[in-house]
Scaffold this motif. Structure first.
Motif, PDB file in Angstrom:
ATOM      1  N   ASN A 158      -1.281   3.392  -5.246  1.00 53.12           N
ATOM      2  CA  ASN A 158      -2.128   2.467  -5.998  1.00 53.12           C
ATOM      3  C   ASN A 158      -1.294   1.653  -6.979  1.00 53.12           C
ATOM      4  O   ASN A 158      -1.502   0.443  -7.152  1.00 53.12           O
ATOM      5  CB  ASN A 158      -3.221   3.234  -6.752  1.00 53.12           C
ATOM      6  CG  ASN A 158      -4.468   3.445  -5.918  1.00 53.12           C
ATOM      7  OD1 ASN A 158      -4.816   2.628  -5.079  1.00 53.12           O
ATOM      8  ND2 ASN A 158      -5.152   4.558  -6.149  1.00 53.12           N
ATOM      9  N   ASP A 159      -0.346   2.313  -7.644  1.00 54.38           N
ATOM     10  CA  ASP A 159       0.532   1.611  -8.585  1.00 54.38           C
ATOM     11  C   ASP A 159       1.423   0.612  -7.850  1.00 54.38           C
ATOM     12  O   ASP A 159       1.632  -0.510  -8.303  1.00 54.38           O
ATOM     13  CB  ASP A 159       1.403   2.612  -9.348  1.00 54.38           C
ATOM     14  CG  ASP A 159       0.670   3.229 -10.521  1.00 54.38           C
ATOM     15  OD1 ASP A 159      -0.317   2.622 -10.976  1.00 54.38           O
ATOM     16  OD2 ASP A 159       1.072   4.310 -10.978  1.00 54.38           O
ATOM     17  N   LYS A 204      -5.729  -0.835  -7.972  1.00 56.66           N
ATOM     18  CA  LYS A 204      -6.231   0.453  -8.428  1.00 56.66           C
ATOM     19  C   LYS A 204      -7.553   0.812  -7.747  1.00 56.66           C
ATOM     20  O   LYS A 204      -8.512   0.042  -7.768  1.00 56.66           O
ATOM     21  CB  LYS A 204      -6.450   0.423  -9.943  1.00 56.66           C
ATOM     22  CG  LYS A 204      -5.199   0.136 -10.757  1.00 56.66           C
ATOM     23  CD  LYS A 204      -4.251   1.303 -10.778  1.00 56.66           C
ATOM     24  CE  LYS A 204      -3.096   1.061 -11.726  1.00 56.66           C
ATOM     25  NZ  LYS A 204      -2.127   2.146 -11.737  1.00 56.66           N
ATOM     26  N   SER A 222      -0.688  -2.358  -6.661  1.00 57.29           N
ATOM     27  CA  SER A 222      -1.405  -3.072  -7.738  1.00 57.29           C
ATOM     28  C   SER A 222      -2.878  -3.283  -7.403  1.00 57.29           C
ATOM     29  O   SER A 222      -3.465  -4.293  -7.773  1.00 57.29           O
ATOM     30  CB  SER A 222      -0.728  -4.417  -8.021  1.00 57.29           C
ATOM     31  OG  SER A 222       0.599  -4.233  -8.443  1.00 57.29           O
TER      32      SER A 222
END
Length: 221
Positions: free
Chosen positions: A195-196, A201, A199
């Motif tokens: 997810n990080d 989330k 980008s």
């Protein structure tokens, strides 16, 4: 001597005395500003940046804040009432006159940096710190099944997964994800890490990537 500078997402070839219009920068008429994103210096000994030239700059004097000519945008939809629409737009620009081209020493001039929409040079003109900045800790755990390239040179069509388009697929490839079974095997910690990286989330959980990927992986077997 000339320079190729970048500001507002555009590139300009300039030399001392040139007057040019650039995307609006935060400065008043009469102020002196400095463009620090220099791609090339030309002359007897040309220098090409990689991509920028450290220490080089172009200084200019702000002449005025202006607007470009009006651009008319007309939209007409067939078979619909009251659907004709005309919109006008005048881009905000700054008129500047180039005064100096510096091959080095830009960080010590003390001249205000030209900052505006799309400008990369949004940093103060001070010497850069020599120490390496600490890298922020990423959430989660890096998946153990990431690859450097697709197996047999044939990646799966990850665009089959809901919410994955060409750009997101390319980003997955960049992060070592080429196959459905890789996604289907992610743990909660690995999902948090991805997810990080992507980008986006919560998209993996929200769109049910793991369930979809498991289904597509089973179809291949």
């Amino acid at each position: 001597m000339f320079a190729v500078l970048k500001t507002g997402g555009k590139q300009y070839r300039v030399q001392a005395g040139d007057v040019l219009r650039v995307e609006r920068i935060a400065a008043q008429a009469g102020e002196k500003v400095q463009f620090n994103d220099i791609l090339m210096l030309g002359g007897d000994a040309p220098v090409i940046g990689a991509p920028m030239i450290d220490g080089a700059a172009v200084q200019a004097e702000v002449i005025d804040q202006i607007k470009a000519d009006k651009v008319i945008h007309f939209v007409k939809r067939r078979r619909k009432h009251s659907s004709q629409r005309t919109k006008g737009h005048r881009q905000k620009l700054t008129l500047v006159r180039v005064t100096d081209i510096l091959a080095s020493g830009a960080d010590a001039t003390g001249v205000k940096v030209a900052v505006g929409t799309g400008s990369v040079s949004g940093f103060a003109v001070t010497a850069a710190p020599t120490q390496t900045a600490p890298v922020a800790n990423l959430t989660g755990v890096k998946p153990a099944n990431l690859l450097t390239e697709a197996r047999d040179g044939q990646p799966d069509d990850l665009k089959k997964i809901s919410g994955v388009g060409p750009k997101l697929e390319a980003l997955l490839h960049k992060n070592g994800v080429f196959h459905f079974d890789q996604i289907a095997a992610w743990t909660e910690e690995e999902i948090a890490y991805m997810n990080d990286q992507l980008s986006f989330k919560g998209r993996i959980e929200r769109d049910g990537w793991l369930e979809q990927a498991a289904g597509f992986a089973a179809e291949k077997e």
